[in-house]
Design an enzyme around this catalytic site. Structure first.
Site, mmCIF file in Angstrom:
data_model
loop_
_atom_site.group_PDB
_atom_site.id
_atom_site.type_symbol
_atom_site.label_atom_id
_atom_site.label_comp_id
_atom_site.label_asym_id
_atom_site.label_seq_id
_atom_site.Cartn_x
_atom_site.Cartn_y
_atom_site.Cartn_z
ATOM 1 N N GLU A 1 0.847 -1.194 0.000
ATOM 2 C CA GLU A 1 0.000 0.000 0.000
ATOM 3 C C GLU A 1 0.883 1.246 0.000
ATOM 4 O O GLU A 1 2.047 1.210 0.421
ATOM 5 C CB GLU A 1 -0.935 -0.021 1.217
ATOM 6 C CG GLU A 1 -1.987 -1.107 1.066
ATOM 7 C CD GLU A 1 -2.984 -1.151 2.220
ATOM 8 O OE1 GLU A 1 -2.814 -0.384 3.191
ATOM 9 O OE2 GLU A 1 -3.908 -1.966 2.138
ATOM 10 N N LYS B 1 -4.616 3.209 -39.870
ATOM 11 C CA LYS B 1 -4.290 2.149 -38.906
ATOM 12 C C LYS B 1 -5.572 1.577 -38.322
ATOM 13 O O LYS B 1 -6.501 2.312 -38.038
ATOM 14 C CB LYS B 1 -3.446 2.752 -37.776
ATOM 15 C CG LYS B 1 -3.005 1.754 -36.738
ATOM 16 C CD LYS B 1 -2.250 2.419 -35.603
ATOM 17 C CE LYS B 1 -3.190 2.976 -34.559
ATOM 18 N NZ LYS B 1 -2.503 3.483 -33.377
ATOM 19 N N ARG C 1 -7.024 -1.429 -35.325
ATOM 20 C CA ARG C 1 -6.612 -2.357 -34.267
ATOM 21 C C ARG C 1 -7.766 -3.310 -33.968
ATOM 22 O O ARG C 1 -8.909 -2.868 -33.805
ATOM 23 C CB ARG C 1 -6.271 -1.545 -33.006
ATOM 24 C CG ARG C 1 -5.708 -2.402 -31.869
ATOM 25 C CD ARG C 1 -5.570 -1.570 -30.598
ATOM 26 N NE ARG C 1 -4.544 -0.560 -30.665
ATOM 27 C CZ ARG C 1 -3.282 -0.730 -30.271
ATOM 28 N NH1 ARG C 1 -2.892 -1.888 -29.794
ATOM 29 N NH2 ARG C 1 -2.416 0.256 -30.345
ATOM 30 N N ASP D 1 3.186 10.510 -32.699
ATOM 31 C CA ASP D 1 1.934 9.959 -32.159
ATOM 32 C C ASP D 1 1.697 10.559 -30.777
ATOM 33 O O ASP D 1 2.601 11.175 -30.211
ATOM 34 C CB ASP D 1 2.048 8.427 -32.051
ATOM 35 C CG ASP D 1 0.695 7.742 -32.143
ATOM 36 O OD1 ASP D 1 -0.338 8.415 -32.020
ATOM 37 O OD2 ASP D 1 0.681 6.505 -32.337
ATOM 38 N N THR E 1 3.365 -0.181 -26.465
ATOM 39 C CA THR E 1 4.162 -1.385 -26.745
ATOM 40 C C THR E 1 5.135 -1.148 -27.903
ATOM 41 O O THR E 1 6.036 -1.953 -28.130
ATOM 42 C CB THR E 1 3.254 -2.557 -27.157
ATOM 43 O OG1 THR E 1 2.602 -2.195 -28.386
ATOM 44 C CG2 THR E 1 2.210 -2.849 -26.110
ATOM 45 N N GLY E 2 4.914 -0.079 -28.650
ATOM 46 C CA GLY E 2 5.757 0.212 -29.806
ATOM 47 C C GLY E 2 5.253 -0.462 -31.077
ATOM 48 O O GLY E 2 5.802 -0.232 -32.157
ATOM 49 N N GLY E 3 4.201 -1.252 -30.950
ATOM 50 C CA GLY E 3 3.685 -2.005 -32.104
ATOM 51 C C GLY E 3 3.323 -1.098 -33.277
ATOM 52 O O GLY E 3 3.677 -1.397 -34.430
HETATM 53 C C1 R5P Z 1 -3.713 4.774 -30.190
HETATM 54 O O1 R5P Z 1 -4.640 5.020 -30.931
HETATM 55 C C2 R5P Z 1 -2.604 5.732 -29.894
HETATM 56 O O2 R5P Z 1 -2.716 6.923 -30.594
HETATM 57 C C3 R5P Z 1 -1.255 5.103 -30.142
HETATM 58 O O3 R5P Z 1 -1.076 4.921 -31.527
HETATM 59 C C4 R5P Z 1 -1.176 3.785 -29.454
HETATM 60 O O4 R5P Z 1 -1.536 3.915 -28.129
HETATM 61 C C5 R5P Z 1 0.227 3.210 -29.549
HETATM 62 O O5 R5P Z 1 0.219 1.965 -28.897
HETATM 63 P P1 R5P Z 1 1.325 0.882 -29.208
HETATM 64 O O6 R5P Z 1 2.653 1.557 -29.018
HETATM 65 O O7 R5P Z 1 1.067 -0.196 -28.213
HETATM 66 O O8 R5P Z 1 1.128 0.422 -30.609
#
Ligand code: R5P
Length: 293
Positions: A37, A190, A192, A217, A222-224
Site C-alpha cells: 500500500e 491504422k 486495431r 503519435d 508497446t511500440g507495435g
Molecule cells: C492509439 O490510438 C494511440 O494513438 C497510439 O497509436 C497507441 O496507443 C500506440 O500503442 P502501441 O505503441 O502499443 O502500438
C-alpha cells in the site's frame, strides 16, 4: 502559490516551480508499506494556498493514480484555497467509451475520483481522447505538446522532412509541428482488432523515398504501431526515421524494438520520466497556467 511535485513527476514539478514567479515547492514524502500500500505526505502548510499538484499517471498507472489521489486528498484536508492538478499523461484515456458489452468506463472512474477528491481544475497534455474531459465538471485544459516537436526537429538538419501521424486522429496535432518546420504532413491508415490488439497499418500513397521522416503519435506504448509504420516507411525507401510522441510509455522492450526496426531515435516529453524525455513541457504548462490565471 505552492507546487507539489508528485512522486511520478518530481523533475517536472520542480522545473515548473522554478519557472513560476512567486511559487514555492512543497516536498512530498512517499513510501510503500510492506504490504504494497502507498503513502504520500505533503510536508508543508497549505492552508489558504493555491496548490498545484504535478503528477503524471504513466506505468504503473494504478500506483501513480493512487499517489495523485492521496495528494489531492491531503491538499484538500489541509485547507488549500484552490487545487490545480497537472496530470500530463492521464491514465485510462484510451478507455474513453465502452467498446464491448460488460466493460466499465475506466476513464470516467479516474475523472470522477480526481474531481470528487477536491481538485478545482485539471491540466492534461495531448489527451488521447478529448471525450474523456467531458467526464469532468471542473475546468479542464488540454495542452498541445506536439507543436514543441517542430522546434526540436528544426534543430536537426533533416533532408526534405515529412511528418507522418500514425493515424488520422493524430494528424491535426502533427500539422502543428509541420507548420513550424515549414514542411508537409500526412497520416497512415491504422486499425486495431479490439479483441486481439493486433494492429494493421495500411500503406497510403505517400512518396517517402529519400526523405527524412518523423513519425509522431500521442502515445507509444508497446511500440507495435511505430514498428509497423517504420517497417512500412523503410520498404518505401525512406531515409532517416525518428519516432516521436507526447507520452513515451515504452512498455517492456518497446525501445529496442523501435530502434531495431530502424528508427534513429525516440523522442518523448517529460510527461513520462525516462531517458526518452528529450522535450520539457514545463514552459508550456507555465505559459498556459499564467495566461488562464
Ligand atoms: C492509439 O490510438 C494511440 O494513438 C497510439 O497509436 C497507441 O496507443 C500506440 O500503442 P502501441 O505503441 O502499443 O502500438
Amino acid at each position: 502559490m505552492i507546487v507539489v511535485p508528485g512522486p511520478a513527476s518530481q523533475m517536472l514539478g520542480v522545473e515548473i516551480a522554478k519557472l513560476m514567479k512567486n511559487a514555492s515547492i512543497a516536498p512530498v514524502i512517499f513510501k510503500n508499506f510492506p504490504d504494497g500500500e502507498l503513502y504520500a505526505r505533503i510536508d508543508k502548510d497549505l492552508k489558504g494556498e493555491h496548490v498545484i499538484i504535478v503528477q503524471s499517471t504513466y506505468h504503473p498507472q494504478d500506483h501513480h493514480l493512487m499517489q495523485l489521489y492521496e495528494l489531492i486528498d491531503a491538499a484538500r484536508s489541509a485547507d488549500a484555497k484552490k487545487i490545480t492538478v497537472f496530470v500530463p499523461y492521464l491514465a485510462y484515456s484510451r478507455q474513453d467509451k465502452k467498446f464491448l458489452n460488460g466493460e466499465p468506463l475506466s476513464s470516467k472512474i479516474v475523472c470522477k475520483t480526481i474531481e470528487n477528491l477536491g481538485a478545482n481544475e485539471i491540466y492534461v497534455l495531448d489527451i488521447h481522447s478529448e471525450l474523456v474531459l467531458k467526464f469532468f465538471t471542473i475546468q479542464t485544459h488540454n495542452l498541445i505538446a506536439l507543436k514543441l516537436f517542430g522546434a526540436y526537429f528544426k534543430t536537426l538538419s533533416l533532408v526534405n522532412p515529412l511528418i507522418i501521424a500514425p493515424d488520422k486522429g493524430a494528424l491535426e496535432k502533427a500539422e502543428a509541428a509541420a507548420k513550424i518546420m515549414k514542411t508537409d504532413c500526412t497520416y497512415l491508415e491504422k486499425s486495431r482488432d479490439r479483441l486481439t490488439g493486433e494492429i494493421t497499418v495500411e500503406i497510403k500513397e505517400i512518396n517517402v523515398k529519400n526523405r527524412d521522416l518523423i513519425l509522431i503519435d500521442d502515445i507509444i506504448s508497446t511500440g507495435g504501431t511505430m514498428v509497423k509504420a517504420i517497417e512500412m516507411a523503410k520498404k518505401q525507401g525512406a531515409n532517416k526515421i525518428y519516432a516521436a510522441c507526447s507520452h513515451a510509455l515504452l512498455i517492456e522492450n518497446a525501445k529496442a524494438r523501435i530502434l531495431q526496426a530502424g528508427a534513429m531515435d525516440i523522442i518523448g516529453t517529460n510527461s513520462v520520466d525516462s531517458e526518452c524525455a528529450k522535450i520539457s513541457v514545463a514552459p508550456l504548462f507555465v505559459e498556459e497556467f499564467l495566461r488562464n490565471k
